[in-house]
Design a protein around this motif. Structure first.
Motif, PDB file in Angstrom:
ATOM      1  N   THR A   1       0.792  -1.226   0.000  1.00 34.74           N
ATOM      2  CA  THR A   1       0.000   0.000   0.000  1.00 34.74           C
ATOM      3  C   THR A   1       0.827   1.280   0.000  1.00 34.74           C
ATOM      4  O   THR A   1       0.670   2.142  -0.871  1.00 34.74           O
ATOM      5  CB  THR A   1      -0.962  -0.014   1.200  1.00 34.74           C
ATOM      6  OG1 THR A   1      -1.748  -1.214   1.131  1.00 34.74           O
ATOM      7  CG2 THR A   1      -1.879   1.194   1.179  1.00 34.74           C
TER       8      THR A   1
ATOM      9  N   ASP B   1       2.789   2.207  -2.998  1.00 33.83           N
ATOM     10  CA  ASP B   1       1.991   2.507  -4.198  1.00 33.83           C
ATOM     11  C   ASP B   1       2.294   1.534  -5.333  1.00 33.83           C
ATOM     12  O   ASP B   1       2.498   1.926  -6.491  1.00 33.83           O
ATOM     13  CB  ASP B   1       2.246   3.948  -4.662  1.00 33.83           C
ATOM     14  CG  ASP B   1       1.822   4.972  -3.624  1.00 33.83           C
ATOM     15  OD1 ASP B   1       0.658   4.928  -3.201  1.00 33.83           O
ATOM     16  OD2 ASP B   1       2.665   5.800  -3.224  1.00 33.83           O
TER      17      ASP B   1
ATOM     18  N   TYR C   1       3.605   5.441  -7.771  1.00 33.70           N
ATOM     19  CA  TYR C   1       2.592   6.451  -7.474  1.00 33.70           C
ATOM     20  C   TYR C   1       2.197   7.210  -8.737  1.00 33.70           C
ATOM     21  O   TYR C   1       3.044   7.629  -9.526  1.00 33.70           O
ATOM     22  CB  TYR C   1       3.106   7.441  -6.433  1.00 33.70           C
ATOM     23  CG  TYR C   1       2.107   8.540  -6.143  1.00 33.70           C
ATOM     24  CD1 TYR C   1       0.998   8.299  -5.342  1.00 33.70           C
ATOM     25  CD2 TYR C   1       2.262   9.804  -6.717  1.00 33.70           C
ATOM     26  CE1 TYR C   1       0.067   9.296  -5.094  1.00 33.70           C
ATOM     27  CE2 TYR C   1       1.334  10.812  -6.476  1.00 33.70           C
ATOM     28  CZ  TYR C   1       0.239  10.547  -5.666  1.00 33.70           C
ATOM     29  OH  TYR C   1      -0.685  11.526  -5.432  1.00 33.70           O
TER      30      TYR C   1
ATOM     31  N   ASP D   1      -2.415   4.776  -6.261  1.00 34.92           N
ATOM     32  CA  ASP D   1      -2.411   5.669  -5.109  1.00 34.92           C
ATOM     33  C   ASP D   1      -2.964   4.877  -3.927  1.00 34.92           C
ATOM     34  O   ASP D   1      -4.169   4.712  -3.773  1.00 34.92           O
ATOM     35  CB  ASP D   1      -3.276   6.906  -5.383  1.00 34.92           C
ATOM     36  CG  ASP D   1      -3.256   7.913  -4.230  1.00 34.92           C
ATOM     37  OD1 ASP D   1      -2.613   7.623  -3.204  1.00 34.92           O
ATOM     38  OD2 ASP D   1      -3.896   8.974  -4.365  1.00 34.92           O
ATOM     39  N   ALA D   2      -2.060   4.325  -3.127  1.00 32.96           N
ATOM     40  CA  ALA D   2      -2.399   3.546  -1.928  1.00 32.96           C
ATOM     41  C   ALA D   2      -3.337   2.374  -2.225  1.00 32.96           C
ATOM     42  O   ALA D   2      -4.448   2.299  -1.689  1.00 32.96           O
ATOM     43  CB  ALA D   2      -3.005   4.451  -0.864  1.00 32.96           C
TER      44      ALA D   2
ATOM     45  N   THR E   1      -7.239   2.464  -4.296  1.00 34.94           N
ATOM     46  CA  THR E   1      -8.073   3.251  -3.390  1.00 34.94           C
ATOM     47  C   THR E   1      -8.033   4.744  -3.689  1.00 34.94           C
ATOM     48  O   THR E   1      -9.067   5.391  -3.868  1.00 34.94           O
ATOM     49  CB  THR E   1      -7.641   2.988  -1.938  1.00 34.94           C
ATOM     50  OG1 THR E   1      -7.657   1.575  -1.696  1.00 34.94           O
ATOM     51  CG2 THR E   1      -8.579   3.682  -0.962  1.00 34.94           C
ATOM     52  N   GLY E   2      -6.845   5.305  -3.727  1.00 40.04           N
ATOM     53  CA  GLY E   2      -6.717   6.745  -3.901  1.00 40.04           C
ATOM     54  C   GLY E   2      -7.183   7.253  -5.246  1.00 40.04           C
ATOM     55  O   GLY E   2      -7.521   8.438  -5.385  1.00 40.04           O
ATOM     56  N   ASN E   3      -7.236   6.376  -6.246  1.00 34.85           N
ATOM     57  CA  ASN E   3      -7.682   6.769  -7.585  1.00 34.85           C
ATOM     58  C   ASN E   3      -9.131   6.382  -7.866  1.00 34.85           C
ATOM     59  O   ASN E   3      -9.594   6.492  -9.009  1.00 34.85           O
ATOM     60  CB  ASN E   3      -6.768   6.155  -8.649  1.00 34.85           C
ATOM     61  CG  ASN E   3      -5.413   6.835  -8.712  1.00 34.85           C
ATOM     62  OD1 ASN E   3      -5.316   8.058  -8.595  1.00 34.85           O
ATOM     63  ND2 ASN E   3      -4.350   6.049  -8.869  1.00 34.85           N
ATOM     64  N   ASP E   4      -9.853   5.905  -6.853  1.00 31.73           N
ATOM     65  CA  ASP E   4     -11.288   5.598  -6.973  1.00 31.73           C
ATOM     66  C   ASP E   4     -11.590   4.645  -8.131  1.00 31.73           C
ATOM     67  O   ASP E   4     -12.550   4.849  -8.885  1.00 31.73           O
ATOM     68  CB  ASP E   4     -12.101   6.890  -7.168  1.00 31.73           C
ATOM     69  CG  ASP E   4     -11.918   7.871  -6.027  1.00 31.73           C
ATOM     70  OD1 ASP E   4     -12.085   7.461  -4.872  1.00 31.73           O
ATOM     71  OD2 ASP E   4     -11.586   9.042  -6.296  1.00 31.73           O
TER      72      ASP E   4
ATOM     73  N   LYS F   1     -13.266   5.487  -3.248  1.00 36.60           N
ATOM     74  CA  LYS F   1     -12.199   4.943  -2.404  1.00 36.60           C
ATOM     75  C   LYS F   1     -12.391   3.449  -2.098  1.00 36.60           C
ATOM     76  O   LYS F   1     -12.575   3.043  -0.945  1.00 36.60           O
ATOM     77  CB  LYS F   1     -12.103   5.723  -1.089  1.00 36.60           C
ATOM     78  CG  LYS F   1     -11.783   7.209  -1.263  1.00 36.60           C
ATOM     79  CD  LYS F   1     -10.363   7.402  -1.772  1.00 36.60           C
ATOM     80  CE  LYS F   1      -9.958   8.870  -1.835  1.00 36.60           C
ATOM     81  NZ  LYS F   1     -10.661   9.619  -2.902  1.00 36.60           N
TER      82      LYS F   1
ATOM     83  N   THR G   1     -11.710  -0.207  -0.994  1.00 36.24           N
ATOM     84  CA  THR G   1     -10.710  -0.703  -0.045  1.00 36.24           C
ATOM     85  C   THR G   1     -10.588  -2.221  -0.011  1.00 36.24           C
ATOM     86  O   THR G   1      -9.637  -2.741   0.584  1.00 36.24           O
ATOM     87  CB  THR G   1     -11.044  -0.216   1.373  1.00 36.24           C
ATOM     88  OG1 THR G   1     -12.398  -0.577   1.687  1.00 36.24           O
ATOM     89  CG2 THR G   1     -10.880   1.292   1.484  1.00 36.24           C
TER      90      THR G   1
END
Length: 447
Positions: free
Chosen positions: A135, A138, A159, A167-168, A185-188, A213, A215
């Motif tokens: 995570t 990245d 990243y 992104d994570a 997650t960070g990029n939906d 997001k 997960t």
């Protein structure tokens, strides 16, 4: 060290029934001969087994698999002996069992080859392919297990927001063809890669429905060997860990369900697993439960509560199911538990409770949490004499089932006035089949 201590890496001592009558059985503790009396491991029991080498430190994802490299083709006796890989995120590592005798670890803080930084999700297949959502680096990392050791193969991504960048990323899954699905997650979005890590496509919903997001993720393919329905779909947790979304294999939304809509308060959904009947299991860290849905994402039941006994959890996170035998592993904040899939049910009612010669018969309404073989027998309440065998080993599916007793005995004549005891027995169709059954009793009266 005794073998029962060695196998305890993912098992815990079976507990007794509760004085308050709490005894849910959608999942059941395996019998003693299978676990040597262990179905949970805690911090203290882990230390007894592994010393100071392994400690629970923010455990997250978990994966269980029968590695082909460890399969003895001459016998079926070892078919349920699995290798379990667990992410210990706080120590930036993966720990796993090497058969029943040894334990291994992989990782350590860093960003180079052989290192991880707060990894979260993990998946594995029988070929020995292991993928990890690394995570905070990245990226996702591919490993190979040769039955005893984990070896670095490659890392994918860095990243960013372009194809193949992350992104994570929080979780990862594989389909039967080896394709890899990543909760970016960070990029939906969800990104999909080939078995070699080549970018294939991504999806994030439609113009009217967007992932928020994501997960957690799991997938079941149409060619899954151990699948009753042979249908493929993807399941994702998103929206601040409060929503479960189902997609087609090419990323088209099928359905979604929110914990708010279900009336589940303070939910924090964790990881996902799918069983042989394509039922969907989602851990809930805050409520110390597992929420179970059918293959159409219809809510079935919630299993568990906070505690240290059987059918109790302490903030569960990772969950994995070996579909062939319905072996369920749950990784909590400071424990790991092992279950088999059972069956639970409750009697919604007997309608009408009193019947007459003019209007004979009743309907027994049940709700069932797993497919089961049902047997119904009617006895006189006063003397306990069998008057009717109603449903001989009839297989019923999940959900509400209505079974009709026409008021007749086994000779085809109307039973005399009196009170009657209706005994319902449910037996699982796999997993705990042969070692567990659920029994219930309800009543009817003929005037």
């Amino acid at each position: 060290m005794k073998i029962k201590m060695l196998i305890a890496i993912f098992l815990l001592l079976s507990s007794t029934l509760f004085a308050d009558g709490y005894n849910p059985t959608t999942l059941v503790v395996p019998p003693f001969k299978h676990t040597f009396g262990y179905s949970r491991i805690t911090r203290s029991s882990l230390k007894m087994v592994a010393g100071d080498k392994i400690k629970f430190n923010n455990p997250q994802g978990i994966a269980a698999v029968k590695l082909r490299a460890l399969d003895d083709k001459s016998t079926k006796k070892d078919d349920d002996e699995l290798t379990v890989f667990a992410v210990n995120s706080g120590d930036h590592e993966i720990f796993y069992n090497k058969g029943y005798k040894w334990f291994g670890t992989y990782g350590g803080f860093g960003s180079g080859e052989g290192k991880l930084w707060n990894p979260m999700g993990i998946c594995a297949n029988p070929l020995g392919d292991i993928w990890v959502a690394d995570t905070k680096n990245d990226r996702v990392v591919k490993l190979y297990c040769d039955s005893m050791n984990l070896e670095f193969v490659k890392s994918v991504g860095e990243y960013g927001l372009f194809d193949g960048e992350f992104d994570a990323p929080s979780d990862i899954a594989m389909d039967p063809k080896g394709r890899v699905y990543v909760a970016d997650t960070g990029n939906d979005r969800i990104q999909v890669f080939s078995k070699d890590g080549e970018f294939l496509f991504s999806f994030s919903g439609t113009a009217d429905f967007h992932l928020i997001k994501p997960t957690a993720i799991d997938v079941i393919g149409k060619i899954e060997r151990w699948s009753f329905y042979n249908e493929g779909f993807i399941v994702v947790v998103d929206d601040n860990r409060t929503r479960v979304v189902q997609f087609t294999m090419d990323g088209k939304p099928l359905s979604s369900i929110s914990t708010y809509g279900l009336g589940i308060e303070n939910a924090r959904l964790g990881y996902i697993a799918i069983d042989y009947y394509n039922n969907i299991y989602v851990t809930d860290e805050n409520n110390s439960q597992i929420h179970i849905f059918d293959r159409k994402l219809k809510f079935i039941t919630s299993f568990g509560r906070e505690g240290t006994g059987s059918a109790e959890f302490y903030h569960p996170r990772g969950i994995t199911i070996w579909k062939r035998f319905g072996q369920v592993f749950v990784l909590g904040k400071n424990e790991a538990q092992y279950y088999w899939i059972g069956v639970d049910a409750y009697v919604k009612g007997v309608f009408p409770a009193i019947f007459t010669e003019e209007r004979p018969g009743v309907t027994i309404s049940l709700f069932i949490t797993q497919p089961a073989h049902i047997n119904v027998k009617i006895f006189t309440k006063e003397k306990g004499e069998l008057v009717r065998t109603l449903v001989p080993k009839l297989k019923r599916d999940i959900g509400e089932e209505n079974i009709v007793w026409d008021g007749l005995n086994n000779d085809g004549t109307l039973v005399p006035p009196g009170k009657y005891e209706i005994k319902v027995t449910l037996r699982p169709t796999y997993s705990s089949k042969g070692s567990f059954e659920k029994k219930m009793t309800c009543y009817a009266e003929r005037q």
